[in-house]
Design a protein around this motif. Structure first.
Motif, PDB file in Angstrom:
ATOM      1  N   SER A  43      16.424  32.779   0.351  1.00 15.61           N
ATOM      2  CA  SER A  43      15.256  32.426   1.169  1.00 15.61           C
ATOM      3  C   SER A  43      14.724  33.641   1.925  1.00 15.61           C
ATOM      4  O   SER A  43      13.507  33.802   2.070  1.00 15.61           O
ATOM      5  CB  SER A  43      15.587  31.293   2.131  1.00 15.61           C
ATOM      6  OG  SER A  43      16.630  31.667   3.008  1.00 15.61           O
ATOM      7  N   ALA A  46      12.944  35.799  -0.637  1.00 18.61           N
ATOM      8  CA  ALA A  46      11.711  35.150  -1.074  1.00 18.61           C
ATOM      9  C   ALA A  46      10.616  35.320  -0.026  1.00 18.61           C
ATOM     10  O   ALA A  46       9.467  35.641  -0.355  1.00 18.61           O
ATOM     11  CB  ALA A  46      11.961  33.680  -1.358  1.00 18.61           C
ATOM     12  N   SER A  52       8.504  32.588  -4.389  1.00 19.71           N
ATOM     13  CA  SER A  52       9.287  31.370  -4.204  1.00 19.71           C
ATOM     14  C   SER A  52      10.755  31.614  -4.545  1.00 19.71           C
ATOM     15  O   SER A  52      11.093  32.563  -5.265  1.00 19.71           O
ATOM     16  CB  SER A  52       8.744  30.259  -5.107  1.00 19.71           C
ATOM     17  OG  SER A  52       8.969  30.587  -6.473  1.00 19.71           O
ATOM     18  N   ARG A  55      11.352  31.659  -8.202  1.00 15.42           N
ATOM     19  CA  ARG A  55      10.967  32.942  -8.814  1.00 15.42           C
ATOM     20  C   ARG A  55      12.058  33.975  -8.600  1.00 15.42           C
ATOM     21  O   ARG A  55      12.320  34.808  -9.468  1.00 15.42           O
ATOM     22  CB  ARG A  55       9.632  33.426  -8.235  1.00 15.42           C
ATOM     23  CG  ARG A  55       9.167  34.726  -8.818  1.00 15.42           C
ATOM     24  CD  ARG A  55       8.851  34.603 -10.303  1.00 15.42           C
ATOM     25  NE  ARG A  55       8.484  35.886 -10.862  1.00 15.42           N
ATOM     26  CZ  ARG A  55       9.039  36.430 -11.953  1.00 15.42           C
ATOM     27  NH1 ARG A  55       9.938  35.778 -12.641  1.00 15.42           N
ATOM     28  NH2 ARG A  55       8.663  37.608 -12.362  1.00 15.42           N
TER      29      ARG A  55
END
Length: 64
Positions: A43, A46, A52, A55
């Motif tokens: 996270s 990202a 994301s 991704r």
């Protein structure tokens, strides 16, 4: 400067910018893989990359 010259210049400029974008994308993929190797949270990466979490995993796994 005529239109043909301008079109040629713009085509060359576009190719240069596309090459620069590809280099940036390559560096992002490298950094994401390095981040996973170092245990950085998905996270956090990202958010930093503006991508994301799915991704991030695609990049990690070499998909797309």
């Amino acid at each position: 400067m005529d239109i043909i010259e301008r079109l040629t210049q713009q085509r060359e400029r576009k190719a240069q910018l596309e090459a620069e974008i590809e280099a940036v994308d390559t560096e992002i993929r490298h950094l994401v893989r390095a981040g996973f190797a170092e245990g950085i949270r998905t996270s956090a990466m990202a958010t930093a990359a503006g991508l994301s979490a799915p991704r991030m995993y695609q990049i990690r796994d070499g998909r797309r």
